[in-house]
Design a protein around this motif. Structure first.
Motif, PDB file in Angstrom:
ATOM      1  N   LYS A  52     -36.960 -13.282  13.079  1.00  0.00           N
ATOM      2  CA  LYS A  52     -38.349 -13.465  12.652  1.00  0.00           C
ATOM      3  C   LYS A  52     -38.428 -13.998  11.223  1.00  0.00           C
ATOM      4  O   LYS A  52     -39.357 -14.752  10.883  1.00  0.00           O
ATOM      5  CB  LYS A  52     -39.103 -12.133  12.734  1.00  0.00           C
ATOM      6  CG  LYS A  52     -39.511 -11.731  14.133  1.00  0.00           C
ATOM      7  CD  LYS A  52     -40.134 -10.346  14.144  1.00  0.00           C
ATOM      8  CE  LYS A  52     -41.424 -10.281  13.369  1.00  0.00           C
ATOM      9  NZ  LYS A  52     -42.033  -8.926  13.430  1.00  0.00           N
ATOM     10  N   ALA A  53     -37.456 -13.588  10.399  1.00  0.00           N
ATOM     11  CA  ALA A  53     -37.471 -13.990   8.989  1.00  0.00           C
ATOM     12  C   ALA A  53     -36.965 -15.408   8.760  1.00  0.00           C
ATOM     13  O   ALA A  53     -37.127 -15.955   7.669  1.00  0.00           O
ATOM     14  CB  ALA A  53     -36.630 -13.000   8.169  1.00  0.00           C
ATOM     15  N   ASP A  54     -36.354 -15.990   9.771  1.00  0.00           N
ATOM     16  CA  ASP A  54     -35.781 -17.333   9.638  1.00  0.00           C
ATOM     17  C   ASP A  54     -36.714 -18.357  10.288  1.00  0.00           C
ATOM     18  O   ASP A  54     -36.860 -18.383  11.507  1.00  0.00           O
ATOM     19  CB  ASP A  54     -34.404 -17.372  10.304  1.00  0.00           C
ATOM     20  CG  ASP A  54     -33.704 -18.711  10.099  1.00  0.00           C
ATOM     21  OD1 ASP A  54     -34.326 -19.643   9.552  1.00  0.00           O
ATOM     22  OD2 ASP A  54     -32.518 -18.825  10.496  1.00  0.00           O
ATOM     23  N   PRO A  55     -37.346 -19.227   9.484  1.00  0.00           N
ATOM     24  CA  PRO A  55     -38.283 -20.208  10.056  1.00  0.00           C
ATOM     25  C   PRO A  55     -37.616 -21.228  10.967  1.00  0.00           C
ATOM     26  O   PRO A  55     -38.301 -21.914  11.734  1.00  0.00           O
ATOM     27  CB  PRO A  55     -38.868 -20.889   8.816  1.00  0.00           C
ATOM     28  CG  PRO A  55     -37.855 -20.671   7.742  1.00  0.00           C
ATOM     29  CD  PRO A  55     -37.235 -19.348   8.024  1.00  0.00           C
ATOM     30  N   LYS A  56     -36.294 -21.318  10.921  1.00  0.00           N
ATOM     31  CA  LYS A  56     -35.579 -22.286  11.749  1.00  0.00           C
ATOM     32  C   LYS A  56     -35.155 -21.699  13.102  1.00  0.00           C
ATOM     33  O   LYS A  56     -34.534 -22.375  13.912  1.00  0.00           O
ATOM     34  CB  LYS A  56     -34.333 -22.792  11.015  1.00  0.00           C
ATOM     35  CG  LYS A  56     -34.643 -23.555   9.735  1.00  0.00           C
ATOM     36  CD  LYS A  56     -33.373 -24.037   9.071  1.00  0.00           C
ATOM     37  CE  LYS A  56     -33.664 -24.797   7.780  1.00  0.00           C
ATOM     38  NZ  LYS A  56     -32.415 -25.254   7.117  1.00  0.00           N
ATOM     39  N   THR A  57     -35.497 -20.437  13.340  1.00  0.00           N
ATOM     40  CA  THR A  57     -35.083 -19.783  14.584  1.00  0.00           C
ATOM     41  C   THR A  57     -35.712 -20.460  15.800  1.00  0.00           C
ATOM     42  O   THR A  57     -36.942 -20.593  15.870  1.00  0.00           O
ATOM     43  CB  THR A  57     -35.509 -18.299  14.587  1.00  0.00           C
ATOM     44  OG1 THR A  57     -34.802 -17.602  13.568  1.00  0.00           O
ATOM     45  CG2 THR A  57     -35.201 -17.650  15.932  1.00  0.00           C
ATOM     46  N   PRO A  58     -34.914 -20.859  16.778  1.00  0.00           N
ATOM     47  CA  PRO A  58     -35.487 -21.389  18.036  1.00  0.00           C
ATOM     48  C   PRO A  58     -36.294 -20.282  18.721  1.00  0.00           C
ATOM     49  O   PRO A  58     -35.818 -19.140  18.839  1.00  0.00           O
ATOM     50  CB  PRO A  58     -34.251 -21.756  18.861  1.00  0.00           C
ATOM     51  CG  PRO A  58     -33.158 -21.932  17.861  1.00  0.00           C
ATOM     52  CD  PRO A  58     -33.449 -20.948  16.762  1.00  0.00           C
ATOM     53  N   PRO A  59     -37.503 -20.558  19.171  1.00  0.00           N
ATOM     54  CA  PRO A  59     -38.353 -19.519  19.789  1.00  0.00           C
ATOM     55  C   PRO A  59     -37.675 -18.775  20.937  1.00  0.00           C
ATOM     56  O   PRO A  59     -37.861 -17.569  21.100  1.00  0.00           O
ATOM     57  CB  PRO A  59     -39.569 -20.315  20.284  1.00  0.00           C
ATOM     58  CG  PRO A  59     -39.626 -21.506  19.395  1.00  0.00           C
ATOM     59  CD  PRO A  59     -38.202 -21.860  19.109  1.00  0.00           C
ATOM     60  N   GLY A  60     -36.879 -19.508  21.706  1.00  0.00           N
ATOM     61  CA  GLY A  60     -36.225 -18.865  22.834  1.00  0.00           C
ATOM     62  C   GLY A  60     -35.278 -17.755  22.426  1.00  0.00           C
ATOM     63  O   GLY A  60     -35.133 -16.757  23.149  1.00  0.00           O
ATOM     64  N   TYR A  61     -34.619 -17.908  21.262  1.00  0.00           N
ATOM     65  CA  TYR A  61     -33.701 -16.872  20.787  1.00  0.00           C
ATOM     66  C   TYR A  61     -34.456 -15.593  20.429  1.00  0.00           C
ATOM     67  O   TYR A  61     -34.016 -14.478  20.736  1.00  0.00           O
ATOM     68  CB  TYR A  61     -32.917 -17.361  19.576  1.00  0.00           C
ATOM     69  CG  TYR A  61     -31.854 -18.388  19.870  1.00  0.00           C
ATOM     70  CD1 TYR A  61     -31.643 -18.857  21.172  1.00  0.00           C
ATOM     71  CD2 TYR A  61     -31.053 -18.899  18.854  1.00  0.00           C
ATOM     72  CE1 TYR A  61     -30.672 -19.792  21.448  1.00  0.00           C
ATOM     73  CE2 TYR A  61     -30.067 -19.852  19.127  1.00  0.00           C
ATOM     74  CZ  TYR A  61     -29.887 -20.295  20.419  1.00  0.00           C
ATOM     75  OH  TYR A  61     -28.922 -21.222  20.695  1.00  0.00           O
TER      76      TYR A  61
END
Length: 261
Positions: free
Chosen positions: A35-44
């Motif tokens: 959640k804290a990482d703006p680059k996180t792929p939504p699926g993860y």
């Protein structure tokens, strides 16, 4: 280590019942990190919430499981498997109306590998409401039909579907149909020894149906069969005793009612 590898390690924890609390901790950490990482792929992130919900559910924390699974669905609202899991969590948490909505949402999305189980789950959600027994019958019958045509079906699954179908027919007062479904359940001989208890319950339900139809001899025989299969199950003794009283067989009535104590 990449996010996918981390989730795989966390999943390894979750498949072992003794490590569910550890799994909750690592999945919650994964959620917070993602959640804290703006680059996180939504699926993860959706996957992390899903596994967190599953682990909460395995621990019996239904409210927390529902919360996490709903978060997963907010991210991936078109995933039918997520709705199936959410529905089961609602059902376990005694929220059948919400469970039903989740299951029906999964059905609307099209075929799923869990479709047969899904139909049974929908039937169970309907069956706890007296006004929805016809809907329960519809879905249990569909589950039976699907299981019968699948050669890989474990016998106990089909027997259970027939059992639930019979129960719903019984609640509707459709005694002949209840007997028909229960007979099919009893014909099945699953390898699991624990299923003997379920078969005994089927005979008791069968006995109730016969009794309501005025077929007292058949009712007595089925109650006695339940006792033969599962001597520890005393649920058949009281109605059996009453039937003996009605038939004037007082010695047998006393024997049955005395054992019932």
């Amino acid at each position: 280590m990449c996010i996918r590898d981390s989730l795989s390690i966390d999943s390894a924890y979750s498949i072992h019942s003794e490590y569910q609390k550890d799994a909750v901790v690592v999945f919650q950490k994964a959620v917070n990190t993602l959640k804290a990482d703006p680059k996180t792929p939504p699926g993860y992130l959706a996957q992390a919430y899903f596994h967190l919900g599953e682990s909460h559910e395995r621990l019996g924390y239904h409210d927390k499981a529902i919360e996490a699974l709903n978060q997963a669905l907010k991210i991936e609202p078109q995933n039918p498997s997520r709705y199936v899991r959410l529905g089961k969590a609602y059902l376990a948490g005694n929220q059948p109306e919400d469970a039903l909505q989740a299951f029906l949402a999964a059905v609307k999305m099209g075929p799923t590998s869990e479709l047969t189980s899904l139909y049974c789950s929908i039937g169970l959600a309907y069956s706890v409401h007296s006004g929805h027994q016809k809907d329960a019958v519809k879905f249990f019958q569909e589950a039976v039909n699907m299981l019968k045509t699948d050669p890989k079906t474990p016998p106990s699954y089909l027997a259970e579907a027939y059992f639930y179908l019979g129960e719903s027919h019984e609640r509707l007062g459709q005694h002949d149909k209840a007997i028909e479904a229960l007979k099919e359940a009893v014909k099945i001989k699953p390898g699991d020894e624990s299923y003997v208890h379920k078969i005994a319950d089927v005979y008791i339900q069968w006995g109730h149906s016969y009794s309501k139809l005025g077929k007292y001899v058949e009712a007595i025989n089925t109650y006695k069969k339940a006792r033969e299969l599962d001597p520890e199950n005393t649920a058949a003794l009281f109605p059996l005793g009453l039937l003996y009283v009605g038939l004037g067989q007082y010695t047998e009535a006393v024997a049955a009612l005395t054992q019932q104590r």
